[in-house]
Design a protein around this motif. Structure first.
Motif, mmCIF file in Angstrom:
data_model
loop_
_atom_site.group_PDB
_atom_site.id
_atom_site.type_symbol
_atom_site.label_atom_id
_atom_site.label_comp_id
_atom_site.label_asym_id
_atom_site.label_seq_id
_atom_site.Cartn_x
_atom_site.Cartn_y
_atom_site.Cartn_z
ATOM 1 N N ALA A 57 5.696 -39.692 -9.700
ATOM 2 C CA ALA A 57 4.834 -38.919 -10.596
ATOM 3 C C ALA A 57 5.115 -37.425 -10.462
ATOM 4 O O ALA A 57 5.519 -36.947 -9.403
ATOM 5 C CB ALA A 57 3.366 -39.204 -10.297
ATOM 6 N N LYS A 81 1.883 -31.987 -14.524
ATOM 7 C CA LYS A 81 2.120 -31.131 -15.681
ATOM 8 C C LYS A 81 0.846 -30.353 -15.971
ATOM 9 O O LYS A 81 -0.263 -30.873 -15.825
ATOM 10 C CB LYS A 81 2.479 -31.970 -16.918
ATOM 11 N N VAL A 129 -2.165 -34.095 -25.126
ATOM 12 C CA VAL A 129 -1.350 -34.788 -24.127
ATOM 13 C C VAL A 129 -0.516 -35.832 -24.862
ATOM 14 O O VAL A 129 0.664 -36.009 -24.592
ATOM 15 C CB VAL A 129 -2.233 -35.445 -23.038
ATOM 16 N N PHE A 184 4.159 -42.778 -20.455
ATOM 17 C CA PHE A 184 3.664 -42.377 -19.138
ATOM 18 C C PHE A 184 2.285 -42.966 -18.845
ATOM 19 O O PHE A 184 1.494 -43.198 -19.753
ATOM 20 C CB PHE A 184 3.527 -40.853 -19.038
ATOM 21 N N TYR A 185 2.031 -43.140 -17.544
ATOM 22 C CA TYR A 185 0.681 -43.335 -17.024
ATOM 23 C C TYR A 185 0.160 -41.936 -16.748
ATOM 24 O O TYR A 185 0.849 -41.116 -16.137
ATOM 25 C CB TYR A 185 0.735 -44.163 -15.729
ATOM 26 N N TYR A 186 -1.058 -41.635 -17.218
ATOM 27 C CA TYR A 186 -1.658 -40.310 -17.037
ATOM 28 C C TYR A 186 -2.898 -40.397 -16.158
ATOM 29 O O TYR A 186 -3.735 -41.275 -16.359
ATOM 30 C CB TYR A 186 -2.077 -39.717 -18.386
ATOM 31 N N SER A 188 -7.976 -41.835 -14.977
ATOM 32 C CA SER A 188 -6.782 -42.076 -15.788
ATOM 33 C C SER A 188 -7.224 -42.312 -17.224
ATOM 34 O O SER A 188 -8.388 -42.599 -17.492
ATOM 35 C CB SER A 188 -6.016 -43.283 -15.254
ATOM 36 N N GLU A 210 -3.995 -45.780 -20.349
ATOM 37 C CA GLU A 210 -3.089 -46.724 -19.682
ATOM 38 C C GLU A 210 -3.094 -48.112 -20.287
ATOM 39 O O GLU A 210 -2.113 -48.851 -20.151
ATOM 40 C CB GLU A 210 -3.366 -46.787 -18.179
ATOM 41 N N GLN A 233 1.746 -37.378 -14.302
ATOM 42 C CA GLN A 233 2.460 -38.251 -15.234
ATOM 43 C C GLN A 233 3.407 -39.138 -14.446
ATOM 44 O O GLN A 233 4.238 -38.634 -13.678
ATOM 45 C CB GLN A 233 3.295 -37.438 -16.228
ATOM 46 N N LYS A 272 6.512 -44.943 -17.369
ATOM 47 C CA LYS A 272 6.061 -46.319 -17.591
ATOM 48 C C LYS A 272 6.760 -47.311 -16.666
ATOM 49 O O LYS A 272 6.115 -48.163 -16.055
ATOM 50 C CB LYS A 272 6.293 -46.683 -19.062
#
Length: 197
Positions: free
Chosen positions: A12, A15, A23, A32-34, A63, A66, A89, A92
């Protein structure tokens, strides 16, 4: 939700986004996973008439978006910063690798996604009500259910009246008018422009 050290371990990056930044936008492909390190994000849509509908608001440690990573579709909503935010971030493919290697994280993620799905069911049912007080009470009860303190007026709603309106599908004037009635009936208290429930 997922331990930050673990996210860094799987690649990760942090950002920075300023208030008002997107976003991701409705129609984007998820890559991405946020997870919020700090800040606040809203997931929303805009109706044909330009009116905003807020699906949810997320803050530090939470999160967002997702669930879309598990299906081959585009985002059906926007993620917009409500304040300056630092967001972790995780690509994936790395996210999938993390879940494969850490089944306990997968179980916790399923719990969180189930909780959000429950919220959607509650709010969908809520939107069918024509009574603004019922809509607001449903939202307040849901939000307060996560609090340790359950005493009357112990929960300070972390949203503006406009955000409450956008979350309930009401106009802000209706939220203000309904809040005053609810305060008069001793259901809520309004102190320093904040709703206490």
């Amino acid at each position: 939700m997922i331990d930050e050290k673990l996210l860094y371990e799987f690649g990760a990056e942090v950002k920075f986004f300023t208030k008002g930044d997107y976003v991701f936008e409705e129609g984007n492909i998820p890559f991405f996973y946020y997870q919020l390190k700090s800040g606040k994000i809203k997931l929303n849509n805009f109706k044909e008439d330009g009116k905003e509908f807020i699906q949810n608001i997320f803050s530090n440690g939470q999160s967002f978006g997702e669930s879309i990573l598990f299906i081959d579709v585009q985002y059906p909503m926007n993620a917009i910063c409500l304040e300056d935010s630092y967001i972790l971030q995780l690509p994936k493919s790395n996210f999938y690798e993390l879940l494969d290697n850490r089944p306990e994280v997968s179980i916790e993620l399923n719990k969180a996604l189930s909780q959000r799905l429950y919220y959607k069911y509650v709010m969908l049912q809520n939107l069918s009500s024509s009574d603004p007080a019922t809509r607001m009470m449903t939202l307040l009860n849901y939000l307060k259910s996560f609090q340790v303190k359950k005493e009357k007026f112990s929960f300070v709603v972390p949203f503006t009246r406009q955000q409450v309106a956008n979350l309930t599908g009401l106009c802000v004037e209706t939220v203000i008018r309904t809040s005053k009635k609810m305060a008069k009936n001793d259901i809520i208290r309004i102190k320093d422009r904040k709703i206490h429930y």
